[in-house]
Motif scaffolding. Sequence first.
Motif, PDB file in Angstrom:
ATOM      1  N   LEU A   1       0.834  -1.210   0.000  1.00 58.78           N
ATOM      2  CA  LEU A   1       0.000   0.000   0.000  1.00 58.78           C
ATOM      3  C   LEU A   1       0.862   1.251   0.000  1.00 58.78           C
ATOM      4  CD1 LEU A   1      -2.847  -1.072   2.452  1.00 58.78           C
ATOM      5  CD2 LEU A   1      -2.954  -0.911  -0.045  1.00 58.78           C
ATOM      6  N   GLY A   2       1.970   1.228   0.744  1.00 58.66           N
ATOM      7  CA  GLY A   2       2.896   2.356   0.737  1.00 58.66           C
ATOM      8  C   GLY A   2       3.482   2.598  -0.640  1.00 58.66           C
ATOM      9  N   HIS A   3       3.857   1.512  -1.328  1.00 59.18           N
ATOM     10  CA  HIS A   3       4.410   1.631  -2.681  1.00 59.18           C
ATOM     11  C   HIS A   3       3.362   2.182  -3.653  1.00 59.18           C
ATOM     12  CE1 HIS A   3       7.996  -0.282  -1.335  1.00 59.18           C
ATOM     13  NE2 HIS A   3       7.510  -1.506  -1.290  1.00 59.18           N
ATOM     14  N   ARG A   4       2.133   1.736  -3.502  1.00 60.46           N
ATOM     15  CA  ARG A   4       1.069   2.220  -4.390  1.00 60.46           C
ATOM     16  C   ARG A   4       0.788   3.701  -4.177  1.00 60.46           C
ATOM     17  NH1 ARG A   4      -3.439  -2.587  -4.985  1.00 60.46           N
ATOM     18  NH2 ARG A   4      -1.978  -4.204  -5.635  1.00 60.46           N
ATOM     19  N   LEU A   5       0.793   4.128  -2.916  1.00 58.32           N
ATOM     20  CA  LEU A   5       0.578   5.548  -2.643  1.00 58.32           C
ATOM     21  C   LEU A   5       1.732   6.377  -3.177  1.00 58.32           C
ATOM     22  CD1 LEU A   5      -0.998   5.409   0.918  1.00 58.32           C
ATOM     23  CD2 LEU A   5      -2.134   5.930  -1.239  1.00 58.32           C
ATOM     24  N   ARG A   6       2.954   5.857  -3.078  1.00 52.36           N
ATOM     25  CA  ARG A   6       4.119   6.551  -3.639  1.00 52.36           C
ATOM     26  C   ARG A   6       3.950   6.728  -5.148  1.00 52.36           C
ATOM     27  NH1 ARG A   6       9.041   5.378  -6.173  1.00 52.36           N
ATOM     28  NH2 ARG A   6      10.695   6.832  -5.594  1.00 52.36           N
ATOM     29  N   ALA A   7       3.513   5.670  -5.819  1.00 53.61           N
ATOM     30  CA  ALA A   7       3.309   5.736  -7.263  1.00 53.61           C
ATOM     31  C   ALA A   7       2.263   6.794  -7.622  1.00 53.61           C
ATOM     32  CB  ALA A   7       2.891   4.368  -7.799  1.00 53.61           C
ATOM     33  N   ARG A   8       1.192   6.883  -6.833  1.00 45.57           N
ATOM     34  CA  ARG A   8       0.161   7.890  -7.098  1.00 45.57           C
ATOM     35  C   ARG A   8       0.697   9.297  -6.869  1.00 45.57           C
ATOM     36  NH1 ARG A   8      -5.089   5.905  -8.417  1.00 45.57           N
ATOM     37  NH2 ARG A   8      -5.470   8.112  -8.679  1.00 45.57           N
ATOM     38  N   ARG A   9       1.512   9.452  -5.805  1.00 45.52           N
ATOM     39  CA  ARG A   9       2.117  10.761  -5.533  1.00 45.52           C
ATOM     40  C   ARG A   9       3.002  11.179  -6.690  1.00 45.52           C
ATOM     41  NH1 ARG A   9       7.075  12.001  -4.115  1.00 45.52           N
ATOM     42  NH2 ARG A   9       7.644   9.949  -3.327  1.00 45.52           N
ATOM     43  N   LEU A  10       3.835  10.264  -7.165  1.00 41.94           N
ATOM     44  CA  LEU A  10       4.736  10.575  -8.275  1.00 41.94           C
ATOM     45  C   LEU A  10       3.957  10.866  -9.553  1.00 41.94           C
ATOM     46  CD1 LEU A  10       7.550   7.964  -7.594  1.00 41.94           C
ATOM     47  CD2 LEU A  10       7.630  10.448  -7.209  1.00 41.94           C
ATOM     48  N   MET A  11       2.857  10.155  -9.763  1.00 41.05           N
ATOM     49  CA  MET A  11       2.025  10.381 -10.937  1.00 41.05           C
ATOM     50  C   MET A  11       1.464  11.808 -10.934  1.00 41.05           C
ATOM     51  SD  MET A  11      -1.117   8.023 -12.295  1.00 41.05           S
ATOM     52  CE  MET A  11      -2.389   8.719 -11.269  1.00 41.05           C
ATOM     53  N   GLN A  12       1.213  12.326  -9.746  1.00 36.60           N
ATOM     54  CA  GLN A  12       0.692  13.688  -9.640  1.00 36.60           C
ATOM     55  C   GLN A  12       1.816  14.728  -9.629  1.00 36.60           C
ATOM     56  OE1 GLN A  12      -2.323  14.180  -6.613  1.00 36.60           O
ATOM     57  NE2 GLN A  12      -3.333  12.283  -7.197  1.00 36.60           N
ATOM     58  N   GLY A  13       3.056  14.259  -9.619  1.00 39.32           N
ATOM     59  CA  GLY A  13       4.189  15.169  -9.680  1.00 39.32           C
ATOM     60  C   GLY A  13       4.484  15.887  -8.376  1.00 39.32           C
ATOM     61  N   TRP A  14       4.107  15.295  -7.252  1.00 35.77           N
ATOM     62  CA  TRP A  14       4.310  15.909  -5.951  1.00 35.77           C
ATOM     63  C   TRP A  14       5.526  15.317  -5.263  1.00 35.77           C
ATOM     64  CZ3 TRP A  14      -1.294  15.258  -3.714  1.00 35.77           C
ATOM     65  CH2 TRP A  14      -2.184  16.079  -4.431  1.00 35.77           C
ATOM     66  N   SER A  15       6.219  16.146  -4.495  1.00 35.19           N
ATOM     67  CA  SER A  15       7.291  15.652  -3.630  1.00 35.19           C
ATOM     68  C   SER A  15       6.657  15.118  -2.344  1.00 35.19           C
ATOM     69  CB  SER A  15       8.261  16.782  -3.284  1.00 35.19           C
ATOM     70  OG  SER A  15       7.607  17.737  -2.457  1.00 35.19           O
ATOM     71  N   GLN A  16       7.453  14.409  -1.556  1.00 37.98           N
ATOM     72  CA  GLN A  16       6.944  13.934  -0.267  1.00 37.98           C
ATOM     73  C   GLN A  16       6.571  15.112   0.630  1.00 37.98           C
ATOM     74  OE1 GLN A  16      10.114  11.366   1.143  1.00 37.98           O
ATOM     75  NE2 GLN A  16       9.076   9.542   0.361  1.00 37.98           N
ATOM     76  N   VAL A  17       7.353  16.168   0.561  1.00 30.48           N
ATOM     77  CA  VAL A  17       7.082  17.358   1.368  1.00 30.48           C
ATOM     78  C   VAL A  17       5.747  17.984   0.962  1.00 30.48           C
ATOM     79  CG1 VAL A  17       7.882  19.698   1.903  1.00 30.48           C
ATOM     80  CG2 VAL A  17       9.522  17.801   1.824  1.00 30.48           C
ATOM     81  N   GLU A  18       5.498  18.077  -0.332  1.00 29.84           N
ATOM     82  CA  GLU A  18       4.241  18.662  -0.806  1.00 29.84           C
ATOM     83  C   GLU A  18       3.042  17.825  -0.380  1.00 29.84           C
ATOM     84  OE1 GLU A  18       2.188  20.435  -4.872  1.00 29.84           O
ATOM     85  OE2 GLU A  18       4.170  19.498  -4.991  1.00 29.84           O
TER      86      GLU A  18
END
Length: 103
Positions: free
Chosen positions: A16-33
Amino acid sequence: MFDFMMATAPEISAELGHRLRARRLMQGWSQVELAQRAGLSSGTVKNLEAKGQASLASFIQIVVALGLADDLGELFRLKVVSIAAMEKAELAKRRRAPRRAAK
């Protein structure tokens, strides 16, 4: 494809963590954002993505910030496959758990 039926709890959390990371990257957001949008620390986002570790509340805040709240709607919904199962599910809604025996 990840098999949730054969996975352990830590494996499911990590997936689930990996999937959320993939969605974050797809939206072009950094972890901080993402952390700012979710109202969390960047460490919380980092731990969820890397280790699958976060509180349920933090997990939900991240899911909402990513616009995935609708995906939670189908989780744990009772799936009725027959009339007998439907009757059993209806009884389960109204029945209390048995009391524990006094020691």
